[in-house]
Design a protein around this motif. Structure first.
Motif, PDB file in Angstrom:
ATOM      1  N   THR A  87      -6.875  -0.372  -6.325  1.00 21.60           N
ATOM      2  CA  THR A  87      -6.381  -1.160  -5.003  1.00 21.60           C
ATOM      3  C   THR A  87      -5.277  -1.518  -5.083  1.00 21.60           C
ATOM      4  OG1 THR A  87      -7.468  -3.179  -5.759  1.00 21.60           O
ATOM      5  CG2 THR A  87      -8.872  -1.589  -4.566  1.00 21.60           C
ATOM      6  N   GLY A  88      -4.491  -1.876  -6.336  1.00 21.60           N
ATOM      7  CA  GLY A  88      -3.483  -2.450  -6.628  1.00 21.60           C
ATOM      8  C   GLY A  88      -3.480  -3.939  -6.787  1.00 21.60           C
ATOM      9  N   SER A  89      -4.569  -4.511  -6.199  1.00 17.80           N
ATOM     10  CA  SER A  89      -4.571  -5.957  -6.491  1.00 17.80           C
ATOM     11  C   SER A  89      -5.441  -5.910  -7.948  1.00 17.80           C
ATOM     12  CB  SER A  89      -5.457  -6.573  -5.447  1.00 17.80           C
ATOM     13  OG  SER A  89      -4.687  -6.356  -4.174  1.00 17.80           O
ATOM     14  N   SER A  90      -4.612  -6.622  -8.799  1.00 19.28           N
ATOM     15  CA  SER A  90      -5.227  -6.403 -10.259  1.00 19.28           C
ATOM     16  C   SER A  90      -4.607  -7.535 -11.047  1.00 19.28           C
ATOM     17  CB  SER A  90      -4.879  -4.910 -10.709  1.00 19.28           C
ATOM     18  OG  SER A  90      -3.495  -5.016 -10.884  1.00 19.28           O
ATOM     19  N   ARG A 133      -0.394   0.361  -7.054  1.00 18.07           N
ATOM     20  CA  ARG A 133      -1.498   1.568  -6.514  1.00 18.07           C
ATOM     21  C   ARG A 133      -0.924   2.951  -6.497  1.00 18.07           C
ATOM     22  NH1 ARG A 133      -1.532   0.483  -0.442  1.00 18.07           N
ATOM     23  NH2 ARG A 133      -2.136  -1.540  -1.270  1.00 18.07           N
ATOM     24  N   ASP A 134       0.292   3.115  -6.285  1.00 19.75           N
ATOM     25  CA  ASP A 134       0.924   4.410  -6.334  1.00 19.75           C
ATOM     26  C   ASP A 134       0.964   4.886  -7.879  1.00 19.75           C
ATOM     27  OD1 ASP A 134       0.798   4.188  -3.574  1.00 19.75           O
ATOM     28  OD2 ASP A 134       2.956   3.960  -3.327  1.00 19.75           O
ATOM     29  N   VAL A 165       1.984  -4.667  -5.186  1.00 16.49           N
ATOM     30  CA  VAL A 165       0.660  -4.101  -4.944  1.00 16.49           C
ATOM     31  C   VAL A 165       0.704  -2.574  -4.654  1.00 16.49           C
ATOM     32  CG1 VAL A 165      -1.438  -4.125  -3.335  1.00 16.49           C
ATOM     33  CG2 VAL A 165      -0.496  -6.369  -4.292  1.00 16.49           C
ATOM     34  N   PRO A 166       1.673  -2.290  -3.611  1.00 19.12           N
ATOM     35  CA  PRO A 166       1.639  -0.856  -3.291  1.00 19.12           C
ATOM     36  C   PRO A 166       2.014   0.231  -4.451  1.00 19.12           C
ATOM     37  CG  PRO A 166       2.558  -1.905  -1.629  1.00 19.12           C
ATOM     38  CD  PRO A 166       2.234  -3.112  -2.682  1.00 19.12           C
ATOM     39  N   THR A 216      -0.866  -6.671 -11.722  1.00 13.60           N
ATOM     40  CA  THR A 216      -0.100  -7.219 -10.677  1.00 13.60           C
ATOM     41  C   THR A 216       0.270  -8.698 -10.759  1.00 13.60           C
ATOM     42  OG1 THR A 216      -1.448  -5.561  -9.216  1.00 13.60           O
ATOM     43  CG2 THR A 216       0.271  -6.852  -8.170  1.00 13.60           C
TER      44      THR A 216
END
Lengths: 290, 284
Positions: B139-142, B133-134, B129-130, B145
């Motif tokens: 948000t990274g939750s996708s 995101r980076d 997730v991070p 992911t």
């Protein structure tokens, strides 16, 4: 059959003449590296972050928001394993006996049992959880409890136990049975004194796999066994709500407040899986030797 | 007396054997009895093809099409990511791996297979997730992911079933290929892999089943917004996530609609099982 016949250096040399082969060789290596890399990253990260967080506090007898102890969850996991196995091992082993020793191998009943066992083994754990909630928790009125969770799990692991026990029974040489009959033993005595004991290592290997599934299960337990972090006690302990280690881990990481403890719990779970795998590998090795 | 005992025990064995049939029948019965009436009440078309899920609105709207799509997209993503890596790793283990390395690789794959899904979910939460995101923002939750995480989770299934299939191909195929002057790689990709086709297909179908049924790992990384999926980097909700997130507080029709969601999931699994048995029949 061993296909690896060339040393890496020699192989790399031969690619100079064959670029297509090199093109096929590279993705294979890269994929293998990715697989290994993922495993190392996953276990490495969790172990590095988790080991420093394993503190004596985590193993105190009672759970509180101050110590976030995993001890109750650990004990509940052991209880859950024991009760689930108590239900499903006899049923699974005996039904394997029926399939191997009694039924004709192509009868309609055997076919139906095979098909249902295959279907059961493909059902996702959330569906088991939902069924457990509808049947054990609501219809039978057990509430969210150790017993409801264990019954749900025992249905879930039944196909696994059945299949491994069946394979183990089939692997027992026919000469054992013939020898037993020849000495005047009846069918029942042959099954219990000769066939089942010889198939025992295979059956135990199946039980170990089942333990692995129970330890890792969470989706089937949240709405059947609940999430109370307490060791069940007293006369009606079977009807107490409990959380196992995996559910505990889920609760910790989704609340987001206890990340450190979640890392530590993950380490304990990883170690359990590692122990279970080594045990079954050891058994498998002994089986192939004999 | 002995005859009597033999017959009683035979009946006991028989009863045990019927337990699994009984269990499967009970599961179907309870799911369908509790789920199908809700589907009828909402309207089968509105339920399956409805594009919005708003159980708290008045009147409530129950359309699970976003979740069906979510499950299918994430599963497809997992297959796209997991299958090539898994099959090629199986090729590596069968045809390239020296013995000493195999002694490490095989237990490693078994370890991957044994890791609980919450631990995978946690790994996804703290690493993938991070990372997403980076790299890509949001948000990274996708969906992406969740696809990556599920792709990793189906690897061990694909690797071990494919490896068994490759090892089951007679060695004479390989020797024949070499004898005709083909290289190690050509023999593997043009002879051995096609010969193991049905086993590899089985591994893919098994992996698909695992991916579509996965719950805990997915809800930890997919974002779980109950709306039509739009874009790889947006959150999605799967059928499994829908059930486990809302079951805790759902009542009446809402609850029944969730059980109906499980019925849809169950139908997907039945289709996958059917595919498996077709594959098996063809292999025989």
């Amino acid at each position: 059959m061993q296909y690896v016949n060339k040393a890496l250096k020699e192989r790399l040399k031969s690619y100079r003449k064959r670029p297509v082969s090199l093109l096929l060789f590279l993705p294979v290596m890269i994929s293998a590296a990715i697989t290994m890399g993922i495993l190392l990253l996953l276990t490495g990260y969790i172990i590095v972050k988790g080991i420093p967080n394993i503190k004596p506090d985590l193993f105190s007898w009672e759970y509180s928001t101050a110590n976030v102890s995993l001890m109750p969850a650990l004990i509940n996991t052991v209880l859950m394993i024991a009760i689930s196995l108590l239900i499903s091992v006899p049923v699974g082993a005996l039904s394997a006996v029926y399939l191997v020793e009694y039924a004709k191998s192509n009868s309609r009943l055997v076919r139906i049992i095979r098909i249902t066992a295959e279907t059961l083994s493909g059902i996702p754990s959330i569906v088991y959880g939902l069924f457990g909630m509808l049947f054990f928790v609501t219809t039978l009125g057990w509430g969210m409890s150790l017993l409801a969770g264990a019954c749900t799990l025992s249905i879930m692991i039944l196909p696994l136990i059945m299949r491994t026990a069946e394979e183990a029974l089939k692997a027992v040489p026919a000469s054992y049975r013939e020898g037993s009959y020849g000495l005047g033993a009846g069918k029942l005595r042959t099954i219990f004194k000769i066939v089942l004991p010889s198939a025992m290592p295979g059956i135990i290997a199946g039980i170990i796999l089942a333990i692995g599934r129970i330890v890792g299960e969470s989706a089937a337990l949240i709405y059947t066994a609940g999430t109370v972090a307490k060791i069940p006690e007293g006369k009606d302990f079977l009807l107490d709500s409990t959380r196992t280690l995996s559910v505990h881990m889920y609760a910790l990481s989704s609340e987001g407040l206890y990340l450190n403890q979640a890392y530590a719990t993950a380490v304990i779970l990883l170690l359990t899986v590692l122990a279970i795998n080594s045990l079954s590998a050891y058994l498998a090795k002994r089986l192939t030797k004999s | 007396m002995t005859k009597y005992k033999e017959n009683i025990m035979k009946a006991v064995f028989f009863t045990a054997a019927c337990t699994s049939v009984l269990a499967a029948a009970l599961i179907c019965l309870f799911l369908f009895i509790n789920g199908v009436p809700a589907m009828a009440k909402i309207g089968v078309f509105d339920f399956l093809m409805g594009t919005s899920w708003k159980p708290n609105n008045i009147p409530a709207v129950y359309g699970i099409f976003p979740m069906i799509l979510g499950s299918l997209y994430i599963t497809a993503g997992a297959v796209v990511i997991g299958v090539p890596i898994g099959v090629l790793t199986a090729v590596f283990m069968t045809f390239y791996c020296p013995k000493w390395l195999y002694r490490i690789f095989k237990p490693a794959i078994n370890l991957l297979a044994g890791i609980p899904s919450v631990v995978y979910g946690f790994f996804g939460l703290v690493i993938i997730v991070p990372f997403i995101r980076d790299c890509f923002g949001g948000t990274g939750s996708s969906m992406l992911t969740a696809s990556i995480l599920l792709g990793i989770m189906i690897l061990p299934t694909i690797i071990s079933v494919s490896e068994a299939a490759l090892r089951a191909v007679p060695a004479s195929f390989y020797e024949g290929g070499l004898a005709l002057g083909a290289s190690h790689e050509r023999t593997i990709f043009y002879l051995m892999l096609p010969a193991a086709k049905s086993g590899i297909m089985t591994s893919i179908v098994l992996g698909t089943g695992r991916a579509i049924g996965e719950t805990m790992a997915v809800i930890m990384v997919a974002g779980n917004q109950a709306r039509m999926p739009d874009g790889l980097l947006k959150g999605v909700r799967t059928l499994t996530a829908n059930i486990i997130i809302e079951m805790g507080y759902a009542a009446q029709l809402h609850r029944e609609a969730l059980i109906a969601t499980a019925v849809v999931l169950f139908v997907f699994i039945l289709i996958i099982n059917l595919l498996l048995s077709l594959l098996k029949r063809r292999a025989d």
